[in-house]
Design an enzyme around this catalytic site. Sequence first.
Site, PDB file in Angstrom:
ATOM      1  N   ASP A  62       1.102  -1.619   0.121  1.00 29.27           N
ATOM      2  CA  ASP A  62      -0.349   0.164  -0.244  1.00 29.27           C
ATOM      3  C   ASP A  62       0.651   1.462  -0.158  1.00 29.27           C
ATOM      4  O   ASP A  62       1.883   1.006   0.129  1.00 29.27           O
ATOM      5  CB  ASP A  62      -0.965  -0.409   1.410  1.00 29.27           C
ATOM      6  CG  ASP A  62      -2.141  -1.565   1.440  1.00 29.27           C
ATOM      7  OD1 ASP A  62      -2.234  -1.448  -0.011  1.00 29.27           O
ATOM      8  OD2 ASP A  62      -2.481  -2.075   1.860  1.00 29.27           O
TER       9      ASP A  62
ATOM     10  N   ASP B 225      -6.845  -1.234  -4.798  1.00 21.99           N
ATOM     11  CA  ASP B 225      -8.187  -1.057  -3.615  1.00 21.99           C
ATOM     12  C   ASP B 225      -9.309   0.150  -4.661  1.00 21.99           C
ATOM     13  O   ASP B 225     -10.677  -0.247  -4.740  1.00 21.99           O
ATOM     14  CB  ASP B 225      -8.006  -0.095  -2.314  1.00 21.99           C
ATOM     15  CG  ASP B 225      -6.375  -1.734  -1.410  1.00 21.99           C
ATOM     16  OD1 ASP B 225      -6.814  -2.381  -2.062  1.00 21.99           O
ATOM     17  OD2 ASP B 225      -5.554  -0.525  -1.124  1.00 21.99           O
TER      18      ASP B 225
END
EC number: 3.4.23.36
Length: 158
Positions: A115, A131
């Site tokens: 991330d 995402d």
Amino acid sequence: MAYVILNLVCVAALVGIDQAIKLWAIQYLAPVEAITVIPHVVELRFVLNQGMAFSLLSGKQLFLILATSAALLLVAYLLFFRSRGKLLQQIAFILVLAGGIGNLIDRVLNGEVVDYINPLFIDFAVFNFADILVCVGVALWVLVILLEEVEDKPSKEQ
């Protein structure tokens, strides 16, 4: 056949973009940890997530891999066999499938997901391109369902 190939190319392109960004994050962002993009708004911050959204189910890799794989098989079925002629629905399924595959690749190969997008204006989880694809795809899917409901309701004038 062209329909299937177009969908596969779109999914592959989005997965490729996701994996390229994650490779960049590993190579260039990990050593510095964070880069401010817009002060007090957003930064790029390298984070390894062993769970799913908000680090839920952290450490439950086998479950996440199996559940994600099952969900992606369902979405692939819907994309290739149920969305022909429904462009908005097709786009929604492409986005969900590509995002899911992007994060599944990380989870299978590394046991965690890379991330890197960190909004600073709220206390929020760090997330990634995959995402975003999944969230936008699900939102479009909900929109498609709502639009179908509106079209299916008989008018009150009849």
